[in-house]
Design an enzyme around this catalytic site. Structure first.
Site, mmCIF file in Angstrom:
data_model
loop_
_atom_site.group_PDB
_atom_site.id
_atom_site.type_symbol
_atom_site.label_atom_id
_atom_site.label_comp_id
_atom_site.label_asym_id
_atom_site.label_seq_id
_atom_site.Cartn_x
_atom_site.Cartn_y
_atom_site.Cartn_z
ATOM 1 N N GLN A 2 0.844 -1.198 0.000
ATOM 2 C CA GLN A 2 0.000 0.000 0.000
ATOM 3 C C GLN A 2 0.881 1.251 0.000
ATOM 4 O O GLN A 2 1.802 1.378 0.812
ATOM 5 C CB GLN A 2 -0.930 0.016 1.224
ATOM 6 N N HIS A 35 -8.322 -2.175 -6.044
ATOM 7 C CA HIS A 35 -7.865 -2.217 -7.431
ATOM 8 C C HIS A 35 -8.792 -3.165 -8.192
ATOM 9 O O HIS A 35 -9.030 -4.296 -7.744
ATOM 10 C CB HIS A 35 -6.441 -2.775 -7.526
ATOM 11 N N HIS A 67 -8.566 1.591 -0.806
ATOM 12 C CA HIS A 67 -8.988 1.478 -2.210
ATOM 13 C C HIS A 67 -8.944 0.031 -2.671
ATOM 14 O O HIS A 67 -8.135 -0.765 -2.212
ATOM 15 C CB HIS A 67 -8.120 2.351 -3.125
#
Ligand code: 5GP
Length: 113
Positions: free
Chosen positions: A93, A101, A99
């Protein structure tokens, strides 16, 4: 949580190629794609990483996952895709705003590096 580049993208202070947005989540193309389709899906709430999520985030994280599915379908990823969430530096990270992907458009090997 301190501000990140993704906070600036949410606030439209810097440009991004946005493919989906609603009140809770935003999805935009990764600036350094690792596959023909590489989209990032993020909650608008600034959660640094999954380890920092709490029961209060149940709805937003469920929404994020379901919208990732929608974004993948709209991107034409009918032949499979991979969702990756790096949690922490040693997992790779680099941006500390949680988030997902969304990767697809080529064969994806396993195990990942
Ligand atoms: P991580 O390594 O934290 O799991 O993923 C961060 C991702 O954010 C990387 O794939 C990187 O290419 C992407 N990224 C970093 N800065 C920007 C930016 O300013 N715009 C966009 N669209 N993606 C970014």
């Amino acid at each position: 949580m301190s501000d990140t580049i993704f906070g600036k993208i949410i606030r439209k202070e810097i440009p991004a190629d946005i493919v989906y947005e609603d009140d809770l989540v935003l999805a935009f193309k990764d600036v350094n794609p690792q596959a023909p389709t590489h989209i990032l899906a993020i909650p608008k709430k600034p959660i640094a990483k999954l380890d920092d999520a709490t029961d209060e985030d149940l709805a937003v994280l469920g929404h994020l996952l379901l919208k990732a599915k929608q974004v993948a379908a709209e991107a034409g990823l009918t032949d499979g895709y991979r969702l990756v969430m790096n949690n922490g530096e040693s997992a790779g990270q680099t941006v500390f705003h949680l988030h997902l992907h969304i990767l697809g458009g080529r064969p994806l090997s396993w195990p990942p590096g």
